[in-house]
Design a protein around this motif. Structure first.
Motif, PDB file in Angstrom:
ATOM      1  N   THR A  74     -36.382 -42.308 -15.616  1.00 32.53           N
ATOM      2  CA  THR A  74     -37.743 -42.685 -15.200  1.00 32.53           C
ATOM      3  C   THR A  74     -37.947 -42.595 -13.686  1.00 32.53           C
ATOM      4  OG1 THR A  74     -37.989 -44.109 -17.137  1.00 32.53           O
ATOM      5  CG2 THR A  74     -39.472 -44.521 -15.268  1.00 32.53           C
ATOM      6  N   PRO A  75     -36.992 -43.062 -12.839  1.00 38.89           N
ATOM      7  CA  PRO A  75     -37.208 -42.942 -11.380  1.00 38.89           C
ATOM      8  C   PRO A  75     -37.397 -41.506 -10.918  1.00 38.89           C
ATOM      9  CG  PRO A  75     -35.436 -44.499 -11.843  1.00 38.89           C
ATOM     10  CD  PRO A  75     -35.760 -43.826 -13.143  1.00 38.89           C
ATOM     11  N   VAL A  76     -36.721 -40.558 -11.593  1.00 37.09           N
ATOM     12  CA  VAL A  76     -36.884 -39.143 -11.212  1.00 37.09           C
ATOM     13  C   VAL A  76     -38.286 -38.655 -11.571  1.00 37.09           C
ATOM     14  CG1 VAL A  76     -36.033 -36.798 -11.588  1.00 37.09           C
ATOM     15  CG2 VAL A  76     -34.422 -38.702 -11.439  1.00 37.09           C
TER      16      VAL A  76
ATOM     17  N   ALA B 131     -44.088 -42.742 -22.143  1.00 41.50           N
ATOM     18  CA  ALA B 131     -44.966 -42.758 -20.968  1.00 41.50           C
ATOM     19  C   ALA B 131     -46.360 -43.239 -21.339  1.00 41.50           C
ATOM     20  CB  ALA B 131     -45.033 -41.360 -20.347  1.00 41.50           C
ATOM     21  N   MET B 132     -46.887 -42.775 -22.472  1.00 43.93           N
ATOM     22  CA  MET B 132     -48.194 -43.234 -22.931  1.00 43.93           C
ATOM     23  C   MET B 132     -48.181 -44.748 -23.152  1.00 43.93           C
ATOM     24  SD  MET B 132     -49.212 -40.223 -25.664  1.00 43.93           S
ATOM     25  CE  MET B 132     -50.477 -41.241 -26.410  1.00 43.93           C
ATOM     26  N   HIS B 133     -47.139 -45.216 -23.819  1.00 50.21           N
ATOM     27  CA  HIS B 133     -47.023 -46.647 -24.122  1.00 50.21           C
ATOM     28  C   HIS B 133     -46.951 -47.478 -22.854  1.00 50.21           C
ATOM     29  CE1 HIS B 133     -44.700 -50.352 -24.978  1.00 50.21           C
ATOM     30  NE2 HIS B 133     -45.411 -50.369 -26.089  1.00 50.21           N
ATOM     31  N   ASP B 134     -46.176 -46.999 -21.861  1.00 45.97           N
ATOM     32  CA  ASP B 134     -45.975 -47.774 -20.628  1.00 45.97           C
ATOM     33  C   ASP B 134     -47.180 -47.720 -19.691  1.00 45.97           C
ATOM     34  OD1 ASP B 134     -43.464 -48.408 -21.545  1.00 45.97           O
ATOM     35  OD2 ASP B 134     -42.436 -46.858 -20.377  1.00 45.97           O
TER      36      ASP B 134
ATOM     37  N   GLY C 103     -53.994 -36.590 -19.694  1.00 44.02           N
ATOM     38  CA  GLY C 103     -53.213 -35.389 -19.974  1.00 44.02           C
ATOM     39  C   GLY C 103     -52.165 -35.612 -21.044  1.00 44.02           C
ATOM     40  N   LEU C 104     -51.488 -36.758 -20.994  1.00 46.14           N
ATOM     41  CA  LEU C 104     -50.503 -37.093 -22.017  1.00 46.14           C
ATOM     42  C   LEU C 104     -51.167 -37.212 -23.388  1.00 46.14           C
ATOM     43  CD1 LEU C 104     -48.482 -39.815 -20.058  1.00 46.14           C
ATOM     44  CD2 LEU C 104     -47.679 -37.518 -20.638  1.00 46.14           C
ATOM     45  N   GLU C 105     -52.340 -37.845 -23.410  1.00 50.43           N
ATOM     46  CA  GLU C 105     -53.072 -38.008 -24.662  1.00 50.43           C
ATOM     47  C   GLU C 105     -53.497 -36.653 -25.214  1.00 50.43           C
ATOM     48  OE1 GLU C 105     -54.729 -40.072 -27.843  1.00 50.43           O
ATOM     49  OE2 GLU C 105     -53.466 -40.829 -26.222  1.00 50.43           O
ATOM     50  N   ILE C 106     -53.992 -35.778 -24.346  1.00 48.96           N
ATOM     51  CA  ILE C 106     -54.417 -34.441 -24.782  1.00 48.96           C
ATOM     52  C   ILE C 106     -53.237 -33.667 -25.363  1.00 48.96           C
ATOM     53  CG2 ILE C 106     -55.228 -32.192 -23.966  1.00 48.96           C
ATOM     54  CD1 ILE C 106     -57.000 -33.720 -21.966  1.00 48.96           C
ATOM     55  N   LYS C 107     -52.091 -33.707 -24.666  1.00 42.51           N
ATOM     56  CA  LYS C 107     -50.916 -32.977 -25.144  1.00 42.51           C
ATOM     57  C   LYS C 107     -50.464 -33.514 -26.499  1.00 42.51           C
ATOM     58  CE  LYS C 107     -46.195 -31.595 -24.055  1.00 42.51           C
ATOM     59  NZ  LYS C 107     -45.137 -31.505 -23.020  1.00 42.51           N
ATOM     60  N   HIS C 108     -50.428 -34.838 -26.636  1.00 35.30           N
ATOM     61  CA  HIS C 108     -50.001 -35.435 -27.899  1.00 35.30           C
ATOM     62  C   HIS C 108     -50.933 -35.041 -29.041  1.00 35.30           C
ATOM     63  CE1 HIS C 108     -49.882 -38.594 -31.018  1.00 35.30           C
ATOM     64  NE2 HIS C 108     -48.586 -38.569 -30.783  1.00 35.30           N
ATOM     65  N   GLU C 109     -52.238 -35.094 -28.785  1.00 32.83           N
ATOM     66  CA  GLU C 109     -53.201 -34.782 -29.844  1.00 32.83           C
ATOM     67  C   GLU C 109     -53.165 -33.306 -30.233  1.00 32.83           C
ATOM     68  OE1 GLU C 109     -55.056 -36.899 -31.653  1.00 32.83           O
ATOM     69  OE2 GLU C 109     -53.990 -38.481 -30.585  1.00 32.83           O
ATOM     70  N   ILE C 110     -52.918 -32.433 -29.254  1.00 39.30           N
ATOM     71  CA  ILE C 110     -52.856 -30.998 -29.552  1.00 39.30           C
ATOM     72  C   ILE C 110     -51.613 -30.664 -30.371  1.00 39.30           C
ATOM     73  CG2 ILE C 110     -52.473 -28.726 -28.512  1.00 39.30           C
ATOM     74  CD1 ILE C 110     -54.372 -29.515 -26.283  1.00 39.30           C
TER      75      ILE C 110
ATOM     76  N   PRO D 226     -41.693 -34.065 -22.016  1.00 37.98           N
ATOM     77  CA  PRO D 226     -41.306 -33.655 -23.380  1.00 37.98           C
ATOM     78  C   PRO D 226     -41.870 -34.585 -24.454  1.00 37.98           C
ATOM     79  CG  PRO D 226     -39.399 -33.676 -21.910  1.00 37.98           C
ATOM     80  CD  PRO D 226     -40.516 -34.370 -21.187  1.00 37.98           C
ATOM     81  N   LEU D 227     -42.337 -33.992 -25.535  1.00 35.94           N
ATOM     82  CA  LEU D 227     -42.791 -34.761 -26.683  1.00 35.94           C
ATOM     83  C   LEU D 227     -41.672 -34.945 -27.706  1.00 35.94           C
ATOM     84  CD1 LEU D 227     -45.060 -36.095 -28.345  1.00 35.94           C
ATOM     85  CD2 LEU D 227     -45.701 -33.832 -29.154  1.00 35.94           C
ATOM     86  N   LYS D 228     -40.731 -34.007 -27.725  1.00 39.45           N
ATOM     87  CA  LYS D 228     -39.632 -34.059 -28.692  1.00 39.45           C
ATOM     88  C   LYS D 228     -38.739 -35.270 -28.434  1.00 39.45           C
ATOM     89  CE  LYS D 228     -35.833 -31.234 -30.518  1.00 39.45           C
ATOM     90  NZ  LYS D 228     -35.110 -29.955 -30.376  1.00 39.45           N
ATOM     91  N   PRO D 229     -38.400 -36.035 -29.485  1.00 37.50           N
ATOM     92  CA  PRO D 229     -37.539 -37.215 -29.298  1.00 37.50           C
ATOM     93  C   PRO D 229     -36.163 -36.838 -28.756  1.00 37.50           C
ATOM     94  CG  PRO D 229     -38.624 -37.274 -31.435  1.00 37.50           C
ATOM     95  CD  PRO D 229     -38.868 -35.909 -30.871  1.00 37.50           C
TER      96      PRO D 229
END
Length: 399
Positions: free
Chosen positions: A206-208, A254-257, A77-84, A239-242
Motif C-alpha cells: 500500500t505505501p508504494v 482500494a474501493m473499500h478503503d 475510476g476504480l468503480e468504472i473499471k470494476h463495473e466494466i 489489479p482487479l484479479k485476486p
C-alpha cells in the motif's frame, strides 16, 4: 460479489448525500454571515506544500479542486473499471439502455445550453457544466424515496451515472488540459506503465501505491494536465484479479478503503469550498442572468428530456429495454434525478471559468444549485407518486 458491492456502494452514497447537503448548507451560511470575509479569504489564500527542495503553491480552493478531488476521481475510476470488467457494464445486454440514456442525458443539456447561449447571450464556454450527474446526491435521494420501487431502477441509475462520469472525465481531459508540458506528462505516463507492469507480477504494498499516486499527481500538476484524468488513468493499473496469497483483490480493497474517505470527507469539503454563494447585493438581474438560466434549465430540462428520449428510442428500436419491472412514470422520476449535477457541475464550472471570474463563478453556483434543487424536488414528488401503488401493496401484504 458484484451485487453486494453495488448495494454497499448505494448505502454509502445515500449516507454521503446527507453530509453533502449539510456541507453545502454550511457554505451558504458562512458566505452570508459575519464569517464571510474569513470564508472567502481562506479559499483565496495561498497554501504552499514543501517537500525538501520541492515546493508547490496553490490557493486553498485549488488544493481542494486539484488535490482532494483527485481522490474522488480515483474512486470513480476504480468503480468504472470494476463495473466494466466484473459488474453491470460487463454484460452488453444490460448496457444498451443506461449507456444510451447517459449519452442522451449529456446531449440534452448541451442542446438547451447552446440554444440559450445563441438566443439569450449565455457564455458559450459553459456548455459542459450541465452535462454532469452527481452520483452521491442522485443515489442518495433515490434511497430516501425509493421504498417500493424496483431495484432495477437503482442499477439503471448507477450505471447511467458511471457512464456519465466517464463522459465528464473525457470532456475535462479534452477541454481543460491546455498548456501541457509533455515531458513531465510523459514521465507521469511512464510511471503508470512501470507501476502497472510491476503490479501484474508481484504484490505492491500500500505505501508504494500511495507514493506512486502522489508522484503521478505531482508530475501531472507540474505538467499542466487535469489531475482528474491522471486519477482515472491510475485506477486502470490497479489489479482487479485476486492475489494468490490471500485471495484479495487490490482494486476491491482500494474501493473499500477509499469510499468512506471520499464520501464523508472529500466530497463534503469540496461542497463546502464550492457551494458558498454570497447573496449580498444579489439582484434579480444576476439571479436570472443568462448563464444561471442556461445551466439551471440544462440540468432540469435538458437532462430529463435527453434521458427519456434516449430510453424511448432504445425500446422503440429494440436495442434495449426499460429497467425490469419499472413503469414509465418511475423511469421519469429517475430521469429527473439525473438533473442533480452538484459536485461534477461545480467542478467543471471552476475549470470553465478559471482565474478571477468571480461574477461568473457566482452565476455558475446559482445555476447549478438552482437546477439541482429543482430536479431533486421534482424527482421526489414524481417518485413518491410512482411508488405509492407498490407501497400500498406492500402494506396490504404485511397486514
Amino acid at each position: 460479489m458484484a451485487r453486494r458491492l453495488t448495494f454497499k456502494f448505494l448505502r454509502t452514497e445515500a449516507a454521503s448525500a446527507s453530509f453533502l447537503a449539510v456541507a453545502a448548507l454550511a457554505a451558504l451560511i458562512a458566505a452570508n454571515s459575519p464569517l464571510a470575509g474569513q470564508y472567502f479569504g481562506f479559499l483565496k489564500s495561498e497554501q504552499a506544500l514543501h517537500l525538501g527542495p520541492l515546493v508547490l503553491s496553490m490557493t486553498a480552493a485549488d488544493w481542494v479542486k486539484e488535490g482532494l478531488m483527485s481522490v474522488f476521481f480515483l474512486v470513480v475510476g476504480l468503480e468504472i473499471k470494476h463495473e466494466i470488467l466484473r459488474g453491470e457494464l460487463s454484460d452488453p445486454r444490460k448496457l444498451a439502455t443506461p449507456v444510451i440514456a447517459a449519452i442522451g442525458g449529456m446531449l440534452g443539456p448541451v442542446a438547451v445550453y447552446l440554444t440559450l447561449a445563441a438566443t439569450a447571450g449565455a457564455p458559450a464556454a459553459g456548455w459542459p457544466i450541465p452535462t454532469a450527474t452527481d452520483i452521491a446526491f442522485a443515489l442518495g435521494v433515490l434511497a430516501l424515496v425509493g421504498r417500493g420501487l424496483p431495484s432495477s431502477l437503482r442499477i439503471f441509475l448507477l450505471t447511467l451515472a458511471i457512464v456519465d462520469d466517464l463522459g465528464a472525465i473525457v470532456l475535462i481531459g479534452l477541454l481543460y488540459s491546455g498548456g501541457t508540458d509533455w515531458s513531465l506528462a510523459g514521465a507521469a505516463v511512464l510511471l503508470l506503465v512501470v507501476l502497472g507492469g510491476v503490479a501484474q507480477r508481484m504484490r505492491v504494498p500500500t505505501p508504494v501505491w500511495a507514493l506512486g499516486f502522489a508522484t503521478a499527481w505531482w508530475l501531472t500538476v507540474q505538467a499542466g494536465l487535469s489531475t482528474s484524468l491522471m486519477a482515472v488513468a491510475f485506477a486502470t493499473i490497479v489489479p482487479l484479479k485476486p492475489r494468490r496469497e490471500d485471495g484479495q483483490s487490490p482494486l476491491q480493497e482500494a474501493m473499500h478503503d477509499l469510499h468512506p474517505w471520499n464520501a464523508f470527507l472529500v466530497l463534503p469539503i469540496f461542497a463546502f469550498a464550492k457551494a458558498g454563494v454570497s447573496m449580498a447585493g444579489l439582484t434579480l438581474a444576476q439571479a436570472l442572468a443568462p448563464l444561471v438560466v442556461a445551466i439551471a434549465l440544462g440540468l432540469f430540462l435538458g437532462k430529463q428530456v435527453g434521458v427519456m428520449v434516449a430510453v424511448w428510442l432504445v425500446t422503440k428500436l429494440r436495442i434495449g429495454a426499460r429497467p425490469e419491472g419499472a413503469t414509465w412514470l418511475q423511469l421519469y422520476g429517475v430521469s429527473l434525478l439525473c438533473g442533480i449535477g452538484f459536485t461534477m457541475s461545480l467542478f467543471i464550472g471552476a475549470l470553465a471559468f478559471p482565474g478571477d471570474a468571480a461574477d461568473l463563478q457566482t452565476e455558475v453556483k446559482l445555476g447549478v444549485l438552482g437546477g439541482s434543487l429543482l430536479s431533486a424536488i421534482a424527482a421526489v414528488v414524481v417518485l413518491r407518486l410512482a411508488g405509492r401503488p407498490a407501497r400500498a401493496a406492500m402494506a396490504e401484504a404485511a397486514a
